[in-house]
Design a protein around this motif. Structure first.
Motif, mmCIF file in Angstrom:
data_model
loop_
_atom_site.group_PDB
_atom_site.id
_atom_site.type_symbol
_atom_site.label_atom_id
_atom_site.label_comp_id
_atom_site.label_asym_id
_atom_site.label_seq_id
_atom_site.Cartn_x
_atom_site.Cartn_y
_atom_site.Cartn_z
ATOM 1 N N GLU A 78 1.899 -6.746 12.601
ATOM 2 C CA GLU A 78 3.456 -6.865 12.254
ATOM 3 C C GLU A 78 3.457 -7.408 10.777
ATOM 4 O O GLU A 78 4.458 -6.805 10.172
ATOM 5 N N ASN A 79 2.670 -8.176 10.418
ATOM 6 C CA ASN A 79 2.795 -8.812 9.189
ATOM 7 C C ASN A 79 1.920 -8.647 7.782
ATOM 8 O O ASN A 79 2.324 -9.031 6.729
ATOM 9 N N ALA A 80 0.839 -7.988 8.318
ATOM 10 C CA ALA A 80 -0.210 -8.267 7.192
ATOM 11 C C ALA A 80 -0.235 -7.030 6.347
ATOM 12 O O ALA A 80 -0.970 -6.979 5.135
ATOM 13 N N VAL A 122 -3.397 -12.904 17.407
ATOM 14 C CA VAL A 122 -3.838 -12.539 16.029
ATOM 15 C C VAL A 122 -3.574 -11.295 15.705
ATOM 16 O O VAL A 122 -2.784 -10.938 14.809
ATOM 17 N N ALA A 123 -3.797 -10.486 16.668
ATOM 18 C CA ALA A 123 -3.618 -8.803 16.353
ATOM 19 C C ALA A 123 -1.992 -8.536 16.185
ATOM 20 O O ALA A 123 -1.801 -7.888 15.287
ATOM 21 N N GLU A 124 -1.422 -9.197 17.093
ATOM 22 C CA GLU A 124 0.299 -8.925 17.008
ATOM 23 C C GLU A 124 0.741 -9.399 15.728
ATOM 24 O O GLU A 124 1.360 -8.772 14.853
ATOM 25 N N MET A 132 -10.373 -11.885 7.062
ATOM 26 C CA MET A 132 -9.191 -11.719 8.059
ATOM 27 C C MET A 132 -8.361 -12.895 8.540
ATOM 28 O O MET A 132 -7.048 -13.001 8.473
ATOM 29 N N VAL A 133 -8.982 -14.129 8.706
ATOM 30 C CA VAL A 133 -8.272 -15.283 9.180
ATOM 31 C C VAL A 133 -7.435 -15.919 7.853
ATOM 32 O O VAL A 133 -6.289 -16.210 8.136
ATOM 33 N N ARG A 134 -7.977 -15.422 6.693
ATOM 34 C CA ARG A 134 -7.104 -16.183 5.589
ATOM 35 C C ARG A 134 -5.935 -15.196 5.262
ATOM 36 O O ARG A 134 -4.869 -15.835 4.855
ATOM 37 N N HIS A 135 -6.093 -13.844 5.440
ATOM 38 C CA HIS A 135 -4.970 -12.908 5.179
ATOM 39 C C HIS A 135 -4.105 -13.123 6.368
ATOM 40 O O HIS A 135 -2.879 -13.100 5.949
ATOM 41 N N TYR A 136 -4.644 -13.232 7.631
ATOM 42 C CA TYR A 136 -3.636 -13.645 8.739
ATOM 43 C C TYR A 136 -2.711 -14.618 8.365
ATOM 44 O O TYR A 136 -1.432 -14.454 8.546
ATOM 45 N N TRP A 137 -3.435 -16.017 8.167
ATOM 46 C CA TRP A 137 -2.435 -17.028 7.896
ATOM 47 C C TRP A 137 -1.537 -16.862 6.540
ATOM 48 O O TRP A 137 -0.277 -17.142 6.749
ATOM 49 N N ALA A 138 -2.079 -16.112 5.678
ATOM 50 C CA ALA A 138 -1.057 -15.684 4.697
ATOM 51 C C ALA A 138 0.188 -14.911 4.714
ATOM 52 O O ALA A 138 1.285 -15.212 4.527
ATOM 53 N N SER A 139 -0.433 -13.991 5.659
ATOM 54 C CA SER A 139 0.737 -13.275 6.238
ATOM 55 C C SER A 139 1.744 -13.668 7.036
ATOM 56 O O SER A 139 2.965 -13.194 7.349
ATOM 57 N N MET A 140 1.346 -14.818 7.852
ATOM 58 C CA MET A 140 1.953 -15.693 8.727
ATOM 59 C C MET A 140 3.035 -16.553 7.735
ATOM 60 O O MET A 140 3.761 -17.723 8.353
ATOM 61 N N GLY A 141 2.867 -16.507 6.484
ATOM 62 C CA GLY A 141 3.680 -17.573 5.763
ATOM 63 C C GLY A 141 2.908 -18.702 5.430
ATOM 64 O O GLY A 141 3.914 -19.606 4.997
#
Ligand SMILES: *Cc1c(COP(=O)(O)O)cnc(C)c1O
Length: 464
Positions: free
Chosen positions: A315-317, A309-311, A133-142
């Motif tokens: 939104e982006n993931a 993080v959820a927002e 989740m944290v790796r995909h989160y940051w990837a999703s945030m560019g």
């Protein structure tokens, strides 16, 4: 063979167990030579074995049976749910009442800034989820380069490949080629074992600032998160100096990294608040939970996710390509809900904070006078005793680490007390329902077993 109707003799059970069962975290050869202790039933804080012995469960199973054994409310809730809907998944854009109710409940007891949950079946799976989740989160945030997770030596986050990699147990890393890439470990805030002559507060600050140095070493643009248990449990109940967490929080506030508090042990009342982060004033982005969530009655775990993080994630993931067949299992959710209701209705957390924890702290501290004890510490309803042959020097024994601890644990088991050892540290984590007279019994038995361990250590020439 229907064991429930007519239990075979202990020896026969042990023989069958040895013949077919590979135990976790166990040297099978060594176990098979002596035979497993067969636990047949339990009630309140007590376990009963196949020989009719009664043991006070000072570990609440494995840190999980917070409401104690034999709670009919949980059994009935699980039975009702089994009748209604024993299973359905949550993959196919589907949901079900127990998972909805539990999610709402968790959002209400979690810190205000946390309102979402992703489900798993064990703490290990929750931490696997955290890594993805944290790796995909940051990837999703560019920011796909933000991948490194900083963890701690001697931390414990579970036993799957990812969770054991987050953990800082060298013995676990040695088996199976761990850790996986992009996980690093900094030193733990273990004052008794590593603080030397330093003042505990100063030591706590020094250990917290290792996080800052590690972020700089790796580069902030590559660091995704820091993960730690509020109190390290399996590492030996390492209670950090009070200076530690505020400094960690300061660093996390100043840097663009996520803070993950592994609440698998501290969660659900263990430290006298719902979560360890409440006790220490931490504001985490993610909180893995398990154990006390269902008091161990059925397997269930999750990752609590902060609004920030959820927002971003929602939104982006896109599709998060992750999940388990049993994520949000309806029967486990029903059991967890019934468990949380017991904790609330019986005011168990107030009971820990206002009664049991102060009482245990007072009684436990008296064990520090024992000739074998270098330090006796508690926080909430976890405690540790450091065994040493030399109090003043906080010295180790002249034997391989864990020798004295194992001797002491064996005396405990043989005298009606489950107290675990981690190396030469004895640890407890009793059910939250433990009464003051049961605490007296626990501490009395611990003292007796320390006497027996001391005598045996003297016999073996390990204590002079
Ligand atoms: C027990 C534990 C885990 C792993 O949970 P399992 O259910 O055994 O997979 C993770 N984190 C902490 C802090 C634990 O104590």
């Amino acid at each position: 063979m229907n064991f429930m109707a007519n239990l075979p003799p202990t020896e026969e059970l042990q023989k069958l167990d040895a013949a077919h069962h590979l135990h976790p975290f166990t040297d099978t050869k060594q176990l098979n030579e002596k035979g497993a202790r067969i636990i047949t039933r339990a009630d309140g804080v007590y376990l009963y074995d196949s020989e009719g012995n009664r043991l006070l469960d000072g570990m609440a199973g494995l840190w999980c049976v917070n409401v104690g054994y034999g709670r009919k409310e949980i059994l009935e809730a699980a039975m009702r749910q089994m009748e209604q809907l024993p299973y359905y998944n949550t993959f196919f854009q589907t949901s079900h009442p127990p998972v909805i109710a539990l999610s709402e409940k968790l959002a209400s007891i979690a810190p205000d800034h946390i309102n979402h949950v992703f489900y798993a079946n064990s703490g290990s799976e929750a931490n696997d989820t955290v890594v993805r989740m944290v790796r995909h989160y940051w990837a999703s945030m560019g920011k796909p380069d933000k991948k490194v997770i900083i963890a701690r030596k001697n931390g414990y986050h579970g036993s799957t490949v990812a969770a054991a990699s987050l953990g800082g147990m060298t013995g676990m890393h040695a088996q199976g080629g761990l850790p996986i890439p992009d996980i690093t470990h900094i030193d733990q805030p273990y004052w008794y074992g590593e603080g030397g002559d330093m003042d505990p507060a100063e030591f706590g600050l020094m250990r917290a600032r290792l996080l800052e140095a590690e972020i700089d070493r790796i580069g902030e643009d590559k660091v995704a998160a820091f993960i730690a248990e509020p109190i390290q449990g399996a590492g030996g109940v390492v209670i950090p100096p009070d200076s530690y967490w505020p400094e960690i929080q300061r660093i996390c506030d100043e840097r663009e990294i996520l803070l993950i508090a592994d609440e698998v042990i501290c969660g659900f009342g263990r430290t006298g608040n719902w979560f360890g982060t409440d006790t220490y004033g931490i504001k985490p982005d993610l909180m893995p939970i398990a154990k006390g969530l269902s008091s161990g009655y059925l397997p269930i775990a999750g990752v609590l996710v902060s609004d920030r993080v959820a927002e971003g994630f929602i939104e982006n993931a896109g599709e998060f390509a992750h999940g388990y067949t049993y994520s949000g299992h309806p029967v486990s959710c029903a059991a967890a809900l019934a468990n949380l209701e017991i904790i609330e209705n019986e005011h168990l957390i107030d009971g820990v904070r206002d009664r049991a924890a102060p009482y245990l702290a007072e009684k436990w501290a008296q064990l520090a006078d024992h000739p074998l004890i270098g330090e006796a510490r508690t926080k909430g309803l976890v405690g540790a005793l450091e065994l040493t042959p030399d109090k003043a020097a906080r010295a180790p024994f002249a034997a391989s680490k864990g020798t004295a601890g194992l001797i002491c644990r064996e005396h405990c088991f043989n005298n009606g007390l489950v107290m675990r050892h981690v190396g030469d540290t004895m640890i407890i984590s009793p059910p939250l329902i433990i009464t003051n007279s049961e605490i007296d019994e626990l501490v009395g038995k611990a003292e007796k077993c320390l006497d027996l361990a001391l005598a045996e250590l003297k016999d073996r020439g390990l204590y002079k």
